[in-house]
Design an enzyme around this catalytic site. Structure first.
Site, PDB file in Angstrom:
ATOM      1  N   HIS A   1       0.805  -1.218   0.000  1.00  0.00           N
ATOM      2  CA  HIS A   1       0.000   0.000   0.000  1.00  0.00           C
ATOM      3  C   HIS A   1       0.842   1.273   0.000  1.00  0.00           C
ATOM      4  O   HIS A   1       0.354   2.357   0.316  1.00  0.00           O
ATOM      5  CB  HIS A   1      -0.950  -0.034   1.198  1.00  0.00           C
ATOM      6  CG  HIS A   1      -2.196   0.740   0.981  1.00  0.00           C
ATOM      7  ND1 HIS A   1      -2.561   1.789   1.780  1.00  0.00           N
ATOM      8  CD2 HIS A   1      -3.155   0.629   0.042  1.00  0.00           C
ATOM      9  CE1 HIS A   1      -3.704   2.295   1.356  1.00  0.00           C
ATOM     10  NE2 HIS A   1      -4.084   1.614   0.305  1.00  0.00           N
TER      11      HIS A   1
ATOM     12  N   LYS B   1       2.936   4.554  -1.256  1.00  0.00           N
ATOM     13  CA  LYS B   1       2.760   5.608  -2.256  1.00  0.00           C
ATOM     14  C   LYS B   1       3.830   6.643  -1.970  1.00  0.00           C
ATOM     15  O   LYS B   1       3.582   7.632  -1.285  1.00  0.00           O
ATOM     16  CB  LYS B   1       1.385   6.255  -2.137  1.00  0.00           C
ATOM     17  CG  LYS B   1       0.240   5.289  -2.193  1.00  0.00           C
ATOM     18  CD  LYS B   1      -0.915   5.860  -1.382  1.00  0.00           C
ATOM     19  CE  LYS B   1      -1.980   4.825  -1.274  1.00  0.00           C
ATOM     20  NZ  LYS B   1      -2.259   4.406   0.037  1.00  0.00           N
TER      21      LYS B   1
ATOM     22  N   ASP C   1      16.733  11.690  -5.746  1.00  0.00           N
ATOM     23  CA  ASP C   1      18.142  11.978  -5.458  1.00  0.00           C
ATOM     24  C   ASP C   1      18.532  11.669  -4.012  1.00  0.00           C
ATOM     25  O   ASP C   1      19.490  12.250  -3.485  1.00  0.00           O
ATOM     26  CB  ASP C   1      18.489  13.440  -5.785  1.00  0.00           C
ATOM     27  CG  ASP C   1      18.399  13.740  -7.270  1.00  0.00           C
ATOM     28  OD1 ASP C   1      18.486  12.790  -8.074  1.00  0.00           O
ATOM     29  OD2 ASP C   1      18.243  14.925  -7.626  1.00  0.00           O
TER      30      ASP C   1
END
Length: 142
Positions: free
Chosen positions: A106, A108, A113
């Site tokens: 789940h 996100k 960098d």
């Protein structure tokens, strides 16, 4: 003498760069725009973990970064049914491995960098931008 030197080093040392935070919300309050902007700031690497990924604007930003020479790495939840955007990424040389280790992955988030973190409830989908109440938080230089 050592105390004096340390004292002056503390007083005159360059201040550490403070982290900056930026946020956006949805529906239609520029959450996708903030993610695209953050991807566009990449110079060396972009690492993406996504539960669901159907957003062409975000995919296009990843392709543009990849074409600039940025190392783009991605992992998607293994249960995603819609493959159009993932196929688009793959056609442009970005691998799209899936993770089925968990019931659902789940996550996100995007790391740019190694210094910038984009996270929040925002799934990388059109529905997240136009229909759902979601949020994006970008923390730079933390």
């Amino acid at each position: 003498m050592l105390r004096t030197v340390l004292f002056f080093l503390l007083i005159y040392a360059a201040p550490a760069q403070a982290a900056t935070i930026e946020n956006a919300f949805s529906p239609q309050q520029e959450a996708t725009g903030l993610i695209v902007k953050t991807i566009g700031e990449a110079h060396r690497s972009i690492e993406v973990a996504a539960y669901f990924f159907t957003s062409y604007p975000i995919a296009k930003a990843l392709v543009v970064a990849h074409k600039r020479g940025v190392d783009v790495r991605l992992v998607i939840d293994g249960h995603q049914r819609y493959r159009r955007v993932l196929d688009y990424l793959a056609r442009h040389g970005i691998r799209t491995p899936t993770n089925r280790r968990y019931n659902i992955m789940h996550d996100k988030f995007i790391i740019v960098d190694g210094r910038t973190l984009e996270t929040g409830s925002f799934n990388f989908t059109r529905a997240a931008e136009y229909e759902n109440a979601e949020n994006v938080l970008v923390v730079r230089d933390s």
